[in-house]
Motif scaffolding. Structure first.
Motif, PDB file in Angstrom:
ATOM      1  N   TYR A  20       3.538  60.006  14.388  1.00 46.03           N
ATOM      2  CA  TYR A  20       4.183  59.655  15.503  1.00 46.03           C
ATOM      3  C   TYR A  20       4.420  60.684  16.501  1.00 46.03           C
ATOM      4  CZ  TYR A  20       5.201  55.372  12.907  1.00 46.03           C
ATOM      5  OH  TYR A  20       5.181  54.056  12.370  1.00 46.03           O
ATOM      6  N   GLY A  21       4.416  62.078  15.890  1.00 48.96           N
ATOM      7  CA  GLY A  21       4.585  63.251  16.966  1.00 48.96           C
ATOM      8  C   GLY A  21       6.037  63.444  16.881  1.00 48.96           C
ATOM      9  N   ASP A  22       6.545  64.225  17.823  1.00 53.19           N
ATOM     10  CA  ASP A  22       7.781  64.861  18.124  1.00 53.19           C
ATOM     11  C   ASP A  22       8.635  63.956  18.763  1.00 53.19           C
ATOM     12  OD1 ASP A  22       7.623  67.096  16.334  1.00 53.19           O
ATOM     13  OD2 ASP A  22       6.916  68.282  17.884  1.00 53.19           O
ATOM     14  N   ASP A  23       7.966  63.564  19.921  1.00 50.77           N
ATOM     15  CA  ASP A  23       8.865  62.853  20.881  1.00 50.77           C
ATOM     16  C   ASP A  23       8.941  61.129  20.665  1.00 50.77           C
ATOM     17  OD1 ASP A  23       6.244  62.268  21.352  1.00 50.77           O
ATOM     18  OD2 ASP A  23       6.490  62.495  23.611  1.00 50.77           O
ATOM     19  N   SER A  24       8.679  60.756  19.631  1.00 46.47           N
ATOM     20  CA  SER A  24       8.472  59.262  19.096  1.00 46.47           C
ATOM     21  C   SER A  24       9.737  58.421  19.165  1.00 46.47           C
ATOM     22  CB  SER A  24       7.923  59.006  17.834  1.00 46.47           C
ATOM     23  OG  SER A  24       8.579  59.739  16.917  1.00 46.47           O
ATOM     24  N   CYS A  25      11.137  59.162  19.335  1.00 47.59           N
ATOM     25  CA  CYS A  25      12.217  58.641  18.911  1.00 47.59           C
ATOM     26  C   CYS A  25      12.913  58.020  20.043  1.00 47.59           C
ATOM     27  CB  CYS A  25      13.323  59.328  18.041  1.00 47.59           C
ATOM     28  SG  CYS A  25      12.454  59.709  16.481  1.00 47.59           S
ATOM     29  N   GLN A  46       5.184  63.236  11.241  1.00 44.23           N
ATOM     30  CA  GLN A  46       4.793  63.890  12.556  1.00 44.23           C
ATOM     31  C   GLN A  46       3.233  63.805  12.824  1.00 44.23           C
ATOM     32  OE1 GLN A  46       6.644  65.778  14.318  1.00 44.23           O
ATOM     33  NE2 GLN A  46       8.511  65.138  13.193  1.00 44.23           N
ATOM     34  N   ARG A  47       2.357  63.607  11.751  1.00 42.53           N
ATOM     35  CA  ARG A  47       0.948  63.461  12.135  1.00 42.53           C
ATOM     36  C   ARG A  47       0.790  61.999  13.046  1.00 42.53           C
ATOM     37  NH1 ARG A  47      -0.334  65.396   7.246  1.00 42.53           N
ATOM     38  NH2 ARG A  47      -0.485  63.339   6.294  1.00 42.53           N
ATOM     39  N   PHE A  96      11.683  61.833   8.884  1.00 44.21           N
ATOM     40  CA  PHE A  96      11.104  61.758  10.291  1.00 44.21           C
ATOM     41  C   PHE A  96      10.806  63.432  10.493  1.00 44.21           C
ATOM     42  CE2 PHE A  96      12.582  58.437  13.291  1.00 44.21           C
ATOM     43  CZ  PHE A  96      12.960  57.661  12.415  1.00 44.21           C
ATOM     44  N   GLY A  97      11.090  64.354   9.479  1.00 43.97           N
ATOM     45  CA  GLY A  97      10.530  65.652   9.707  1.00 43.97           C
ATOM     46  C   GLY A  97       9.452  66.125   8.714  1.00 43.97           C
ATOM     47  N   HIS A  98       8.718  64.808   7.909  1.00 48.88           N
ATOM     48  CA  HIS A  98       7.950  65.050   7.113  1.00 48.88           C
ATOM     49  C   HIS A  98       6.487  65.096   7.776  1.00 48.88           C
ATOM     50  CE1 HIS A  98       5.021  63.967   3.933  1.00 48.88           C
ATOM     51  NE2 HIS A  98       6.079  64.310   3.086  1.00 48.88           N
ATOM     52  N   ASP A  99       5.648  65.723   7.424  1.00 47.78           N
ATOM     53  CA  ASP A  99       4.113  66.086   7.985  1.00 47.78           C
ATOM     54  C   ASP A  99       3.473  64.807   8.240  1.00 47.78           C
ATOM     55  OD1 ASP A  99       4.521  68.663   7.865  1.00 47.78           O
ATOM     56  OD2 ASP A  99       3.221  68.972   6.158  1.00 47.78           O
TER      57      ASP A  99
END
Lengths: 336, 249
Positions: free
Chosen positions: B238-243, B235-236, B229-232
């Protein structure tokens, strides 16, 4: 006492019955085959129980009634699996392939002097068609119904073309291919009984596997079930049953028994095991009562048996619809 | 397996596994080892190759390259496929569907017997579907069907349970309950669970391992949930607020 209906097709095979049913020997009227040319006399009286009872005691009607019951029961039961697999026309394609096998057997005998029993030819052709139909859709890159169409049309066309070269035998071909539910040879009754026993035994033994594979084939495979083998066994059983029963009672009642009792049972029963039993009973009832209806009302036997199966379905659909309506009313929320 | 596997026992692994159809790989090679007691989240967009990977893992689809290696031949799998793979017209009670979970043989005559009534009852209870047991499966709502199929997993004696979008038809409450039931099942016995889902919040909460499949990049990321979940690549996509919500991209 009325004269019997015209000899059924396939008189070459049914010579003994023809003699038995000769006007001077016949105890009563036999159900019509649907192939009679002469119109019934104006003063014709419908046959009654006394005629039927006399014929029954002479053993004329026992075999065809029993054959109709057995064929209806086994096809009704197998039909549940056929209907649930959405493959109702598979039985028609197999039946048509059996016809091709019959004419090929005749052609081999006439043109190449190779003696292949027509019934064996029908069985072999049915098994070849079943093998084609059992191929996975993915490996063919076609839907199964495409293969059903291919087998049905290909076998029909080939049977007509080959049959055109053996025209002199067409009478026997028709008899062997379509049988006649009016009179059944003892050997055909025996074969139907053997096939029915084998089918009931197989379904009883492998019921759990048949259900799991039909409901969730991938889940069944993951659980280690031999999915291909179970499917192939089912279709081979259907092929053999259709071949043997078609020879004994004819194509129309076979197709009817393989579809309609199952549809009727599934319309009113919500458990698979009970649906199998109900379909077998409905098929048996159509086979047995259909013969009686044909006798007393002087209808063609196969058509009467098929029509009775239609009646079961209509009643079942009505009952199913009624039950759905009642359930909906009972569950209707009550306003506070 | 003979006896329950101890935690951390490797049950099945993929070695340089390439999945796809007709010899064409969908993704870069995948190296994954699934151990007893692990809860794997499989993440990716629709069409990213998640189901193809699951089916290859189960032996339902041949690998394009590489191998799937069960630790031994006795490893048992259970599978909850997507809705389309099941014939819902079958006139079966929910109880009978759950009973299939413990079924390993095809015949009444085999050594393997149908699920005992007690096993089925326990599975129904664990998944909270006892009230549905005697209702026809085909008359249940889609969410109820999925809960019954999860009970089928619970009734199995599988070592590895693979679930392909098992909660896609459930409401948010039922979805959380389903994940809670899976978590409880994993605690009761060392079952490895592999789940494909688009609900990243629940996956992050319940899974401890994750596999991200991205066919577009293309990328395959394997690791702990935190790592993936912290992988680039994550993040590319899903972004930060996807959970916090279901991601259906």
């Amino acid at each position: 006492m009325t004269a019997p209906a015209a000899s059924p097709v396939g008189s070459a095979d049914l010579g003994a019955f023809d003699q038995l049913l000769a006007p001077e020997a016949a105890p009563s009227s036999a159900p019509a085959t649907g192939l009679e040319l002469a119109p019934p006399p104006h003063d014709h009286l419908a046959p009654g129980w006394s005629e039927f009872s006399a014929g029954w005691q002479l053993g004329i009607y026992q075999d065809p009634v029993l054959c109709g019951i057995l064929a209806g029961a086994v096809l009704g039961m197998l039909g549940v699996f056929v209907v649930l697999r959405r493959a109702v026309f598979v039985t028609a394609a197999i039946s048509q392939s059996a016809g091709l096998g019959v004419v090929l057997a005749f052609a081999l005998q006439i043109h190449l002097a190779i003696a292949l029993p027509p019934v064996l030819g029908a069985l072999l052709a049915s098994l070849v068609a079943t093998s084609l139909l059992a191929l996975r859709s993915e490996s063919l890159r076609r839907a199964r119904e495409s293969m059903v169409g291919f087998c049905y049309i290909g076998a029909s066309a080939a049977a007509i073309l080959v049959g055109d070269r053996i025209a002199q035998e067409a009478h026997d071909v028709a008899a062997i291919l379509f049988g006649t539910a009016v009179l059944v040879r003892p050997i055909d009754l025996l074969l139907v009984a053997i096939v029915a026993a084998a089918a009931f035994a197989m379904v009883a033994v492998s019921y759990r596997g048949l259900v799991f594979v039909g409901f969730d084939p991938e889940g069944a495979r993951v659980h280690g079930l031999p999915v291909r083998a179970i499917e192939l066994s089912l279709w081979l059983l259907v092929a053999v049953t259709v071949s043997v029963t078609t020879r004994a009672i004819g194509a129309l009642p076979v197709f009817a028994f393989a579809v309609l009792p199952a549809l009727a049972a599934l319309a009113v029963v919500e458990r698979l095991g009970r649906a199998l039993i109900a379909a077998a009973l409905l098929g048996a009832a159509a086979g047995g009562l259909g013969y009686l209806a044909a006798f007393f009302l002087e209808f063609p036997v196969g058509a009467a048996q098929a029509a009775l199966a239609v009646v079961w379905l209509v009643i079942a659909l009505a009952l199913g619809s009624l039950r759905t309506t009642l359930r909906a009313r009972l569950r209707r929320p009550v306003a506070a | 397996m003979n006896g329950a596997p101890s935690p951390e026992t490797e049950l099945v692994s993929c070695r340089a596994l390439e999945v796809g159809h007709a010899g064409a790989a969908l993704l870069p090679p995948i190296d994954v080892a699934i151990r007893a007691g692990e809860f794997w989240a499989v993440i990716g967009r629709n069409g990213s190759g998640k189901t193809s990977w699951l089916r290859t893992l189960l032996g339902l689809l041949p690998p394009v390259k590489g191998r799937v290696l069960p630790q031994n031949a006795a490893i048992k799998f259970a599978y909850l496929p997507q809705k389309s793979a099941i014939d819902e017209h079958y006139p079966l009670l929910a109880r009978e569907v759950v009973g299939m979970g413990a079924q390993r043989g095809w015949s009444f005559l085999g050594r393997e017997r149908a699920a005992s009534r007690a096993e089925v009852e326990r599975a129904l209870s664990e998944m909270g579907v006892t009230a549905l047991a005697d209702r026809p499966f085909r008359q249940l709502s889609e969410g109820q069907k999925q809960r019954v199929l999860m009970a089928r997993i619970a009734a199995s004696s599988a070592d590895v349970a693979i679930l392909d979008e098992p909660t896609s038809a459930m409401d948010a409450v039922a979805e959380r309950e389903a994940f809670e039931h899976l978590g409880a099942l994993r605690k009761r016995r060392p079952l490895a669970i592999v789940v494909v889902s688009h609900y990243l919040g629940l996956l992050r909460e319940y899974a401890d391992q994750a596999l991200l499949l991205d066919r577009d990049t293309p990328a395959v990321v394997v690791g702990s949930v935190e790592q993936v979940f912290g992988h680039d690549a994550f993040q590319r996509r899903y972004g930060d607020d996807s959970c916090g919500s279901r991601v259906s991209a």
